[in-house]
Design an enzyme around this catalytic site. Structure first.
Site, mmCIF file in Angstrom:
data_model
loop_
_atom_site.group_PDB
_atom_site.id
_atom_site.type_symbol
_atom_site.label_atom_id
_atom_site.label_comp_id
_atom_site.label_asym_id
_atom_site.label_seq_id
_atom_site.Cartn_x
_atom_site.Cartn_y
_atom_site.Cartn_z
ATOM 1 N N LYS A 114 0.817 -1.078 0.051
ATOM 2 C CA LYS A 114 -0.135 -0.106 0.089
ATOM 3 C C LYS A 114 0.985 1.582 -0.129
ATOM 4 O O LYS A 114 0.873 2.068 -1.002
ATOM 5 C CB LYS A 114 -0.793 -0.075 1.177
ATOM 6 C CG LYS A 114 -1.811 1.324 1.395
ATOM 7 C CD LYS A 114 -2.556 1.065 2.655
ATOM 8 C CE LYS A 114 -3.032 -0.317 3.103
ATOM 9 N NZ LYS A 114 -3.903 -0.423 4.001
ATOM 10 N N LYS A 126 3.120 -2.571 11.171
ATOM 11 C CA LYS A 126 1.900 -2.411 11.841
ATOM 12 C C LYS A 126 1.902 -2.881 13.236
ATOM 13 O O LYS A 126 2.886 -3.581 13.623
ATOM 14 C CB LYS A 126 1.247 -3.587 11.342
ATOM 15 C CG LYS A 126 -0.441 -3.302 11.268
ATOM 16 C CD LYS A 126 -0.932 -1.966 10.712
ATOM 17 C CE LYS A 126 -2.475 -1.879 10.987
ATOM 18 N NZ LYS A 126 -3.119 -0.890 10.118
ATOM 19 N N GLY A 165 -3.178 5.143 13.679
ATOM 20 C CA GLY A 165 -4.553 4.752 14.340
ATOM 21 C C GLY A 165 -4.722 3.647 13.401
ATOM 22 O O GLY A 165 -4.438 3.678 12.380
ATOM 23 N N ASP A 166 -5.969 2.886 13.979
ATOM 24 C CA ASP A 166 -6.430 1.665 13.277
ATOM 25 C C ASP A 166 -7.796 1.386 14.081
ATOM 26 O O ASP A 166 -7.901 2.383 14.939
ATOM 27 C CB ASP A 166 -5.415 0.443 12.980
ATOM 28 C CG ASP A 166 -6.014 -0.382 12.039
ATOM 29 O OD1 ASP A 166 -6.026 -0.231 10.888
ATOM 30 O OD2 ASP A 166 -6.538 -1.523 12.545
HETATM 31 P P1 NDP Z 1 -12.713 2.163 13.897
HETATM 32 O O1 NDP Z 1 -12.073 1.334 15.014
HETATM 33 O O2 NDP Z 1 -12.984 3.465 13.410
HETATM 34 O O3 NDP Z 1 -14.182 1.272 13.267
HETATM 35 C C1 NDP Z 1 -14.210 0.174 13.047
HETATM 36 C C2 NDP Z 1 -15.720 -0.405 12.653
HETATM 37 O O4 NDP Z 1 -15.782 -1.538 12.253
HETATM 38 C C3 NDP Z 1 -16.652 -0.288 13.674
HETATM 39 O O5 NDP Z 1 -17.896 0.234 13.328
HETATM 40 C C4 NDP Z 1 -16.686 -1.617 14.497
HETATM 41 O O6 NDP Z 1 -18.055 -1.895 15.081
HETATM 42 C C5 NDP Z 1 -16.740 -2.493 13.061
HETATM 43 N N1 NDP Z 1 -16.116 -3.688 13.260
HETATM 44 C C6 NDP Z 1 -14.696 -3.872 13.788
HETATM 45 N N2 NDP Z 1 -14.393 -5.206 14.209
HETATM 46 C C7 NDP Z 1 -15.488 -6.069 13.587
HETATM 47 C C8 NDP Z 1 -15.622 -7.186 13.547
HETATM 48 N N3 NDP Z 1 -14.731 -7.998 13.910
HETATM 49 N N4 NDP Z 1 -16.904 -7.510 12.740
HETATM 50 C C9 NDP Z 1 -17.838 -6.636 12.480
HETATM 51 N N5 NDP Z 1 -17.470 -5.395 12.564
HETATM 52 C C10 NDP Z 1 -16.385 -4.932 13.277
HETATM 53 O O7 NDP Z 1 -11.720 1.633 12.683
HETATM 54 P P2 NDP Z 1 -11.331 2.372 11.246
HETATM 55 O O8 NDP Z 1 -12.326 2.579 10.588
HETATM 56 O O9 NDP Z 1 -10.081 3.006 11.316
HETATM 57 O O10 NDP Z 1 -10.892 0.834 10.593
HETATM 58 C C11 NDP Z 1 -11.829 -0.156 9.575
HETATM 59 C C12 NDP Z 1 -10.897 -0.896 8.833
HETATM 60 O O11 NDP Z 1 -10.208 0.173 7.847
HETATM 61 C C13 NDP Z 1 -9.693 -1.764 9.279
HETATM 62 O O12 NDP Z 1 -9.691 -2.877 8.327
HETATM 63 C C14 NDP Z 1 -8.612 -0.967 9.134
HETATM 64 O O13 NDP Z 1 -7.442 -1.685 9.101
HETATM 65 C C15 NDP Z 1 -8.805 -0.104 7.893
HETATM 66 N N6 NDP Z 1 -8.212 1.148 7.655
HETATM 67 C C16 NDP Z 1 -8.262 2.152 8.242
HETATM 68 C C17 NDP Z 1 -7.348 3.100 7.952
HETATM 69 C C18 NDP Z 1 -7.562 4.262 8.919
HETATM 70 O O14 NDP Z 1 -7.110 5.662 8.483
HETATM 71 N N7 NDP Z 1 -8.548 4.520 10.033
HETATM 72 C C19 NDP Z 1 -6.386 3.289 7.000
HETATM 73 C C20 NDP Z 1 -6.537 1.929 6.225
HETATM 74 C C21 NDP Z 1 -7.363 0.883 6.415
HETATM 75 P P3 NDP Z 1 -17.921 -1.614 16.608
HETATM 76 O O15 NDP Z 1 -17.917 -0.406 16.953
HETATM 77 O O16 NDP Z 1 -18.991 -2.579 16.960
HETATM 78 O O17 NDP Z 1 -16.522 -2.314 17.089
#
Ligand code: NDP
Length: 450
Positions: A114, A126, A165-166
């Protein structure tokens, strides 16, 4: 697969037999590289692939903290410093109970590809912990973050390794981590973490970047395939976190009708269009559950998530954006989406589609925007945050957003060019892997056997 690729994949499977996600991520990449490897038989002699599938370093450490009841709790922390080929290790921290070495390695491996695609000088890494921030008080989160950083600080630095963050790590957690780093190192090293708050070195538009970037990529992909736009398209978005919320915002700005969002417990379906202000209030401000959406919009439907197949993928949509977590779209879900006429899938989360699901989409002429490319806007904007920190300067929101847009346009073009070069049509999954691999292979060859 040619013999060399087969041999490397078999080795990875044997050596890491218990690391399912890691094997999946490596398999997904290697299975698309045959045309390039066939052209470069010299790579085998210098063990180029073997080096690429072995992280430079894995750090695992103990993270004890005291909860509000006075009980000491011990978690495990990780930092996988995967590759410094093209810059300092760079990649997020994830706090989630599912975190283990396999998940850290798969995310680190994907991150190097990426980051190469962004065109910016950042390597891949990571980290995270099996700590669950959900339901914890601010005090508990702070004590955990301080303990985590007390160990991590000896391994990072703005020219060495720059976490962000993640899942489970947002601005609040980055603030506590940064505060502890500064306290121990006795220096303001702004570029050591990204995703910082705006009051102490964060970048405007970083919060929005991954979601916005995903939609910019989707826009380019649609235009390249028959001049369609997002206007009037029905969109479903899994997750209601950082990526999902800002993907929704940009999709709505482009005139799409986002009808569903979800969290780990279930999904909300609102055919009138998701009320994003309400989602932000529930998820960003109150840290609540998505079913609370119905309190304000009783006409919306809520579907509980009970098994492996998320109910959100049963909803009829033109565009599906999985933005929650890995392997959330399996073959069943892919079949359902295709049956309901989906035209494009944009991976906001990392590896959200299983290999079988991706193959099914491609076989059925569904456009797939692969995570490594489509969600790279977040890390690209983190690199822009690092540049601002080094310059002791701030760009405006519009300046950062414009750079992000240009980067996403270029990433799409790289994927498209690589796919065309190897006669792969609009298979951007292979295109992204090949474009990134070519850059990494060149850097690896140039730096000798290290
Ligand atoms: P957040 O913690 O902000 O949000 C995650 C969301 O996904 C929440 O709504 C959560 O629900 C849901 N979720 C988490 N785990 C599960 C699961 N096992 N089953 C179903 N739903 C789930 O994370 P991000 O938005 O930052 O990240 C989301 C994805 O994007 C990840 O794969 C991350 O690696 C990827 N990503 C993030 C980036 C970033 O800049 N933030 C950059 C590139 C990729 P609940 O609230 O119930 O936990």
């Amino acid at each position: 697969m040619n013999n060399y690729l087969e041999k490397v994949l078999t080795d990875v499977k044997n050596k890491n037999s218990h690391e399912i996600e890691y094997i999946q991520a490596v398999d997904e990449v290697l299975s698309t590289l045959e045309p390039v490897i066939n052209k470069h038989p010299e790579y085998e002699k210098i063990a180029l692939l073997e080096r690429m599938v072995e992280p430079e370093r894995i750090i695992s450490f103990r993270v004890p903290y005291i909860n509000d009841e006075g009980q000491t709790i011990v978690h495990r922390g990780y930092r996988v410093q995967y590759s410094s080929l093209i810059g300092p290790y760079k990649g997020g921290l994830r706090f989630h109970p599912s975190v283990n070495q396999s998940i850290m390695k798969f995310l680190g491996f994907e991150q190097i590809f990426k980051n190469a695609l962004t065109g910016l000088p950042i390597g891949g890494g990571k980290g995270g912990s099996d700590f669950d921030p959900k339901g914890k008080s601010d005090g508990e989160i702070m004590r955990f973050c301080q303990s985590f950083m007390t160990e991590l600080q000896r391994h990072i630095g703005q020219d060495v390794d720059v976490p962000a963050g993640d899942i489970g790590v947002g601005e609040r957690e980055i603030g506590y981590l940064f505060g502890q780093f500064k306290r121990i190192r006795d220096a303001y090293e702004g570029g050591v973490l990204t995703g910082k708050g705006l009051s102490y070195g964060g970048s405007l538009a970083r919060k929005e970047a991954t979601g916005f970037g995903l939609i910019y990529f989707m826009r380019e992909m649609l235009i390249a395939n028959g001049n369609q736009s997002l206007k009037g398209k029905t969109v479903t978005i899994s997750g209601a976190g950082n990526v999902a919320i800002y993907a929704c915002q940009k999709a709505q700005e482009y005139g799409a009708n986002v009808v569903a969002m979800s969290d780990s417990k279930g999904c909300i379906y609102d055919p009138n269009g998701i009320d994003l202000d309400l989602i932000k209030q529930i998820k960003e401000v109150e840290r609540g559950r998505i079913f609370e959406y119905k309190n304000k919009h009783p006409e919306a439907q809520y579907f509980e998530c009970t098994g492996e197949d998320s109910p959100i993928w049963n909803i009829k949509t033109d565009i599906a954006l999985p933005c929650a977590t890995q392997n959330e779209v399996n073959l069943n879900s892919a079949k359902k989406l295709v049956e309901n006429g989906v035209i494009a899938v944009g991976e906001g989360a990392n590896m959200p589609c299983t290999k079988e699901a991706t193959e099914y989409f491609l076989e059925h002429n569904v456009l797939v925007a692969p995570a490594k490319a489509a969600n790279a806007g977040g890390v690209a904007t983190s690199a822009i945050e690092m540049s601002q920190n080094s310059m002791r300067y701030y760009f405006t929101f519009e300046e950062v957003d414009k750079k992000l847009n240009d980067i996403m346009v270029n990433i799409f073009k790289s994927c498209q060019d690589a796919a065309e070069h190897y006669n792969l049509g609009n298979n951007y999954v292979a295109g992204a892997n090949i474009a990134a691999f070519r850059k990494l292979a060149k850097a690896m060859k140039a730096q000798g056997i290290v």
